[in-house]
Design a protein around this motif. Sequence first.
Motif, PDB file in Angstrom:
ATOM      1  N   ASP A  38     -22.583 -20.203  25.921  1.00 42.16           N
ATOM      2  CA  ASP A  38     -22.907 -19.266  26.301  1.00 42.16           C
ATOM      3  C   ASP A  38     -23.593 -19.351  28.055  1.00 42.16           C
ATOM      4  O   ASP A  38     -23.384 -19.444  28.630  1.00 42.16           O
ATOM      5  CB  ASP A  38     -24.020 -18.790  25.991  1.00 42.16           C
ATOM      6  N   THR A  39     -23.951 -21.229  28.539  1.00 40.10           N
ATOM      7  CA  THR A  39     -23.663 -21.792  29.314  1.00 40.10           C
ATOM      8  C   THR A  39     -22.194 -22.003  30.288  1.00 40.10           C
ATOM      9  O   THR A  39     -22.265 -22.328  31.612  1.00 40.10           O
ATOM     10  CB  THR A  39     -24.328 -22.561  28.994  1.00 40.10           C
TER      11      THR A  39
ATOM     12  N   GLU B 294     -32.002 -24.054  24.579  1.00 38.40           N
ATOM     13  CA  GLU B 294     -32.806 -22.431  24.580  1.00 38.40           C
ATOM     14  C   GLU B 294     -31.366 -21.503  24.530  1.00 38.40           C
ATOM     15  O   GLU B 294     -31.341 -20.511  24.473  1.00 38.40           O
ATOM     16  CB  GLU B 294     -33.214 -22.292  25.475  1.00 38.40           C
ATOM     17  N   GLN B 295     -30.816 -21.576  25.753  1.00 38.85           N
ATOM     18  CA  GLN B 295     -29.908 -20.519  26.692  1.00 38.85           C
ATOM     19  C   GLN B 295     -28.299 -20.831  25.665  1.00 38.85           C
ATOM     20  O   GLN B 295     -27.700 -19.491  25.232  1.00 38.85           O
ATOM     21  CB  GLN B 295     -29.817 -21.147  27.731  1.00 38.85           C
TER      22      GLN B 295
ATOM     23  N   ALA C 148     -31.000 -26.296  28.253  1.00 39.28           N
ATOM     24  CA  ALA C 148     -30.199 -25.494  28.604  1.00 39.28           C
ATOM     25  C   ALA C 148     -29.594 -24.780  27.006  1.00 39.28           C
ATOM     26  O   ALA C 148     -29.354 -24.393  26.068  1.00 39.28           O
ATOM     27  CB  ALA C 148     -29.919 -25.129  29.260  1.00 39.28           C
TER      28      ALA C 148
END
Length: 356
Positions: free
Chosen positions: A64-65, A105-106, A102
């Motif tokens: 998703d990053t 988490e992201q 990230a």
Amino acid sequence: MRILDGHVFAFFAFDIGFEIDLEHARRLLDGTRAAGLKQDRPAPAELRYPDLPVEVALGEQRLDTGVTATVSARLFDFGVVSIGYTLPAPATLGDLAPYGRALLEQAALAAVADRHLRALVPRVAPAVKRLEIADLSEDYIVFQVSTVEGRPDAAGLVRDAGAELARAVTLEPMPLAPAYAEELLATAVTYAPNDVVLSDWSAAFIYDQRYDDTVAVLEYLNIQLLELRFQDRRLDAALERFATVKRGGGLGAFLNPYRQPVRELAELTMDSTLLSERAANAIKLLGDDYLARVGRRAGERLHLADWAASIRRKQDAVARLYETLNDQLANTRAEALELAIVLLIIFEIALYFSVE
């Protein structure tokens, strides 16, 4: 300080059963046996995996990053699967901590790893003894840098970028207290002027061009932590469950409430001891001073010795509980035998008078 060459490795370890037949798994997955440790530095020939894990490529994963990761899995004979991601390094050393945070988490990399595991397990299930995916996992991130701007030696890198490196191994985007940063930097392990390894609970940093063996050791330590936590939880559950077994009396002696707990405790003791030995001996570091020091320092940050001590205490408690219940089982059998003799005598007396 800009990173000119490097990678990020993310490992997620899962327990899927008691044992994996690695040769069977290799055939099922069309995988390969791991090449083992490269031993780029002088070390004895016996430095190796006693039973090489099976590796299988799982393709690429767009996160998703926006970053694309190469995904693979490693299967170990003591029932563990390690899902590994290889990603490009960020632009600078200061970006390492937010980049790692990230990913967790992201990008929700743990959830992505779990999906890869759930897709892999049905394919390998015939090779797994006592298949059961534990609702427990361990993750670890390794930042590997081969070259940075200015090409400083290891001492210069730690001196000039110590604050960024300390934040990286804690995955802390915000500045750390100087005293804590110094504590983390004191864990540095070096071999030559141009290499250094820093480690903490969540992540490690490697400044080295010969990094494969070091990454393998850190992946293994993450697996060992998973197994220690898994066993600790099993022993906790067993102690809580079997400590409440109540003693029967009178006619209840015939129900023999201790037979099944005694059998299960004996199996648990055997399984726990066997798994402890197999996980502890999954990789041989004896004789390689550098890798042994890396393993020892990283193990200290992961508190592996504390987990192992906790397990030994609980294994002793399980053994004492086993002995206690086994004694009570013997007593119950003796009482049941006495009661049977009494009932037989009463029956014979009643039969005698009924005949009369």
